[in-house]
Design a protein around this motif. Structure first.
Motif, short mmCIF file in Angstrom:
data_model
loop_
_atom_site.label_atom_id
_atom_site.label_comp_id
_atom_site.label_asym_id
_atom_site.label_seq_id
_atom_site.Cartn_x
_atom_site.Cartn_y
_atom_site.Cartn_z
N ASN A 264 0.84 -1.20 0.00
CA ASN A 264 0.00 0.00 0.00
C ASN A 264 0.87 1.25 0.00
O ASN A 264 1.35 1.70 1.05
CB ASN A 264 -0.92 -0.02 1.22
N THR A 265 1.08 1.81 -1.17
CA THR A 265 1.98 2.96 -1.31
C THR A 265 1.42 4.23 -0.68
O THR A 265 2.15 5.21 -0.51
CB THR A 265 2.27 3.23 -2.80
N THR A 266 0.14 4.22 -0.30
CA THR A 266 -0.45 5.42 0.33
C THR A 266 -0.31 5.40 1.84
O THR A 266 -0.64 6.38 2.51
CB THR A 266 -1.95 5.53 -0.04
N ASN A 267 0.15 4.29 2.39
CA ASN A 267 0.31 4.19 3.84
C ASN A 267 1.51 5.02 4.28
O ASN A 267 2.65 4.74 3.88
CB ASN A 267 0.51 2.72 4.23
N PRO A 268 1.29 6.05 5.12
CA PRO A 268 2.40 6.93 5.55
C PRO A 268 3.49 6.20 6.33
O PRO A 268 4.62 6.68 6.40
CB PRO A 268 1.70 7.98 6.42
N THR A 269 3.18 5.04 6.88
CA THR A 269 4.18 4.26 7.61
C THR A 269 5.39 3.97 6.74
O THR A 269 6.54 4.04 7.19
CB THR A 269 3.57 2.92 8.09
N TYR A 270 5.14 3.66 5.47
CA TYR A 270 6.21 3.25 4.58
C TYR A 270 7.02 4.44 4.04
O TYR A 270 7.95 4.24 3.25
CB TYR A 270 5.64 2.44 3.42
N LYS A 271 6.66 5.64 4.49
CA LYS A 271 7.45 6.82 4.15
C LYS A 271 8.19 7.35 5.38
O LYS A 271 8.81 8.41 5.34
CB LYS A 271 6.53 7.90 3.58
N ASP A 272 8.10 6.60 6.47
CA ASP A 272 8.71 6.99 7.74
C ASP A 272 9.92 6.09 8.00
O ASP A 272 9.78 4.87 8.18
CB ASP A 272 7.69 6.82 8.87
N LYS A 273 11.10 6.68 8.03
CA LYS A 273 12.33 5.88 8.16
C LYS A 273 12.44 5.17 9.51
O LYS A 273 13.25 4.24 9.65
CB LYS A 273 13.57 6.75 7.94
N ARG A 274 11.62 5.53 10.47
CA ARG A 274 11.65 4.84 11.76
C ARG A 274 11.23 3.38 11.63
O ARG A 274 11.51 2.57 12.52
CB ARG A 274 10.73 5.54 12.76
#
Length: 303
Positions: A264-274
């Motif tokens: 899911n490219t819209t999930n903000p989790t996958y844009k968070d380096k943490r």
């Protein structure tokens, strides 16, 4: 001349006897390995409903025991960091030869290098050599032109590599530590990672694809069809995003033979380096989230 042939014959017999001493090394090598998954495959002890195949992306990003609880099917992770699709085909072939075929195979794909020549992923010969006592492994090395068929049958020494002489007990590293389910999630983050590194996610050079990798992909599809196994191709998250042209290529090659799922490219989790270990792999927290996403996707096929 007659004496020469006698000496030659005696020498040959002595060497043949001497060669059998090395049986000790190839017989003890498997017991010194810390990752015993391939031997479990060869001895028919991996009989699970769902098998996960792939490289480090699936070994790090998918937690088999968590997936098992969420989809209510037994799951095992047979992914190897640094392995390519040739190795994945070998694993699936061995798995279905010596074990009950799974109901489902999850194959993660390396975007965008799955079919391209790349030094980051290869056929994991280092996983085969400790197990040369098994004919199936020895025959695979012959098929890959690593060994000679006749010499492998005649001489133990020919089967071996220098790694077989290292009979120290192997140990897990902080990076490659197996859970009981075969997964290798990472609980920490890579130091000095360049999170601003530029990545080319625009073009994809189809002309550079290697035929042997394409063929192995088709062999995986053929095995799954023959064994009535549902095949799911999974494209895991990457911090800088994935190459959309590669996705198109995967769908083109797959056709109706498998189901392709991109995270899911819209999930903000996958844009968070943490939630990442490095640019290409999730950490344990990210893997937990992604595994749940996969479980939700798979359960949609049972409605």
């Amino acid at each position: 001349m007659k004496k020469f042939f006698i000496y030659l014959l005696v020498f040959g017999l002595l060497f043949f006897v001497f060669d059998k001493i090395f049986l000790f090394f190839i017989n003890i090598s498997p017991s010194k390995e810390v990752d015993k998954r391939l031997e479990l495959v060869l001895t028919g002890k991996i009989n699970k409903d769902v098998i996960i195949l792939g490289s480090s992306k699936s070994s790090r990003d998918i937690i088999a025991s968590q997936l098992e609880k969420e989809i209510h099917h037994s799951v095992y992770n047979l992914s190897y960091p640094g392995s390519n699709i040739e190795f994945h085909e070998f694993l699936l072939r061995a798995l279905t030869t010596f074990n009950k075929s799974p109901k489902m195979v999850i194959l993660t794909v390396d975007n965008p290098i799955e079919f391209l020549p790349d030094s980051l992923i290869n056929f994991r010969l280092d996983r085969l050599y400790p197990l040369v006592k098994y004919d199936y492994v020895s025959e695979e090395l012959v098929d890959r032109n690593e060994k000679n068929a006749l010499l492998s049958k005649l001489f133990v020494l020919h089967r071996m590599t220098k790694a077989n002489f290292d009979i120290r007990q192997k140990k897990f590293t902080a990076l490659d530590s197996l859970l009981y389910d075969g997964s290798m999630p990472i609980s920490f983050q890579k130091t000095n990672e360049d999170w601003n590194k530029t990545v080319n996610n625009v073009s994809y050079p189809i002309k550079n694809e290697t035929k042997v990798k394409q063929d192995c992909f088709y062999k995986i599809i053929a095995i799954c069809k023959q064994k009535n196994i549902k095949l799911f191709l999974i494209s895991p998250p990457m911090y800088k995003g994935v190459n959309p042209e590669f996705k198109k290529r995967m769908i083109e090659l797959t056709g109706t033979n498998a189901n392709f799922y991109e995270y899911n490219t819209t999930n903000p989790t996958y844009k968070d380096k943490r939630y990442y270990f490095d640019l290409n792999h999730l950490n344990k927290n990210g893997a937990f989230i992604f595994t749940t996403e996969i479980a939700t996707y798979l359960k949609s096929f049972n409605k």
